[in-house]
Design an enzyme around this catalytic site. Structure first.
Site, PDB file in Angstrom:
ATOM      1  N   GLY A  77       0.789  -1.224   0.000  1.00  0.00           N
ATOM      2  CA  GLY A  77       0.000   0.000   0.000  1.00  0.00           C
ATOM      3  C   GLY A  77       0.817   1.267   0.000  1.00  0.00           C
ATOM      4  O   GLY A  77       0.420   2.279  -0.584  1.00  0.00           O
ATOM      5  N   ASN A  78       2.004   1.244   0.634  1.00  0.00           N
ATOM      6  CA  ASN A  78       2.806   2.459   0.698  1.00  0.00           C
ATOM      7  C   ASN A  78       3.444   2.808  -0.639  1.00  0.00           C
ATOM      8  O   ASN A  78       3.995   3.894  -0.793  1.00  0.00           O
ATOM      9  CB  ASN A  78       3.886   2.324   1.774  1.00  0.00           C
ATOM     10  CG  ASN A  78       4.848   1.187   1.485  1.00  0.00           C
ATOM     11  OD1 ASN A  78       4.449   0.130   1.020  1.00  0.00           O
ATOM     12  ND2 ASN A  78       6.113   1.396   1.770  1.00  0.00           N
ATOM     13  N   LYS A 119     -10.192 -11.357   8.518  1.00  0.00           N
ATOM     14  CA  LYS A 119      -9.523 -10.260   7.818  1.00  0.00           C
ATOM     15  C   LYS A 119     -10.292  -8.957   8.030  1.00  0.00           C
ATOM     16  O   LYS A 119     -11.423  -8.806   7.562  1.00  0.00           O
ATOM     17  CB  LYS A 119      -9.441 -10.579   6.325  1.00  0.00           C
ATOM     18  CG  LYS A 119      -8.777  -9.480   5.501  1.00  0.00           C
ATOM     19  CD  LYS A 119      -7.314  -9.359   5.819  1.00  0.00           C
ATOM     20  CE  LYS A 119      -6.646  -8.359   4.874  1.00  0.00           C
ATOM     21  NZ  LYS A 119      -5.209  -8.182   5.210  1.00  0.00           N
ATOM     22  N   LYS A 126       3.806 -12.484   4.252  1.00  0.00           N
ATOM     23  CA  LYS A 126       4.900 -12.298   3.299  1.00  0.00           C
ATOM     24  C   LYS A 126       5.932 -13.408   3.435  1.00  0.00           C
ATOM     25  O   LYS A 126       6.430 -13.950   2.436  1.00  0.00           O
ATOM     26  CB  LYS A 126       5.548 -10.925   3.505  1.00  0.00           C
ATOM     27  CG  LYS A 126       4.593  -9.773   3.312  1.00  0.00           C
ATOM     28  CD  LYS A 126       5.272  -8.436   3.482  1.00  0.00           C
ATOM     29  CE  LYS A 126       4.237  -7.326   3.567  1.00  0.00           C
ATOM     30  NZ  LYS A 126       3.274  -7.332   2.453  1.00  0.00           N
TER      31      LYS A 126
END
Length: 313
Positions: free
Chosen positions: A19-20, A133, A276
């Site tokens: 997102g960044n 989530k 990740k």
């Protein structure tokens, strides 16, 4: 491209944008602010393309989905769209902005293509029985008790509740064969945005109220493409042991077996680095050459093996 299996440019690389890489620092994000962040990312990506890498991009969509849900809640006059449709909408939205910025940066005739991508999940996945989530806006306890969907306390403060939805495991990239053909023809592709539109197979394809983890979907796409490298861009340069503690230390070159031992000892938080790390391990254990975790500004150096968490079999 020509090259051996040890050549990082021997096959496509899949780069998952966090997102960044797509937004400014502070919400609410205007389109101009998004474009500014995306243009910075585009310069990094196109430098890799010009250096000879065949790049396939994926990306997150959490803030954009949150904005769409908030818009829906505050607009009773229009039909409420299901979550799978919102994922498809934001895939196209972000893909358009990325595609334009990347094409503007590229020096030559090559263009990026955005593929609205469906990802098959198993309708018997246990995630459907245990939604975890968090997505969308935050609510007070009173507000959470009145909404028509499941919520859960996820933080502290006056508005600690959020909607929670299932996050099932990705099983298949529906458009995988077409994405492969695009890559083989030398095209640059943006696909599997937001983890892909979650669908199940039941007398055809049908969308479901869920979200697929972007990093796990990126790993699945990388495996289907036979990618040489999987790169996960996030807001830190490395995955860390003892993250946030005085004794934290970065993981640099790390073997898959060692990283799995750290994962199984609960070194990584579920809501941040754990997915990740799991995606990197799946990629390596299924035959991938290298998986990398790093920050956007260190992307090129990480591709060269100079920084970032470098995971190898």
């Amino acid at each position: 491209m020509d090259g051996s299996a040890s050549d990082p440019k021997a096959g496509p690389i899949v780069v998952a944008l966090g997102g960044n890489t797509l937004l400014g620092k502070d919400a609410p994000w205007t389109v101009d602010e998004q474009l500014s962040a995306i243009e910075r990312t585009a310069r990094q990506v196109t430098a890799a393309v010009e250096d000879g890498f065949d790049v396939v991009l994926t990306h997150g969509n959490g803030p954009q989905i949150g904005n769409r849900l908030l818009q829906q809640e505050n607009t009773a006059e229009t039909p409420q769209l299901p979550l799978d449709v919102l994922v498809a909408e934001t895939q196209a939205q972000i893909g358009y902005l990325l595609q334009q910025a990347l094409d503007n940066e590229l020096d030559g005739p090559t263009d990026f293509f955005t593929v609205v991508t469906q990802v098959v999940v198993d309708d018997d996945d246990p995630a459907f029985e245990n939604p975890t989530k968090p997505i969308g806006p935050f609510y007070t306890e009173a507000e959470a008790s009145e909404v028509a969907f499941e919520t859960r306390r996820v933080t502290t403060g006056e508005r600690p509740f959020r909607r929670v939805v299932p996050s099932p495991e990705p099983v298949e990239i529906v458009e995988g064969d077409e994405i492969t053909r695009l890559v083989e023809r030398g095209n640059l592709v943006i696909a599997a945005g937001g983890g892909g539109v979650p669908v199940v197979r039941d007398d055809g394809l049908g969308g479901v109220e869920a979200v697929v983890d972007k990093d796990k979907a990126s790993q699945l796409l990388a495996a289907e493409l036979g990618a040489a490298t999987l790169v996960l861009l996030t807001d830190v340069e490395f995955a860390y042991l003892n993250y946030g503690e005085p004794e934290q230390r970065p993981l640099r070159e790390v073997a898959g077996e060692t990283l799995r031992a750290h994962l199984e000892s609960d070194e990584f938080d579920e809501g941040s680095m754990r997915p990740k790390v799991e995606a990197c391990l799946r990629f390596i254990e299924q035959g991938g050459d290298r998986a990398v975790i790093t920050s956007p500004d260190r992307f090129l150096a990480a591709l060269a093996g100079e920084t970032g968490t470098q995971v190898r079999a």
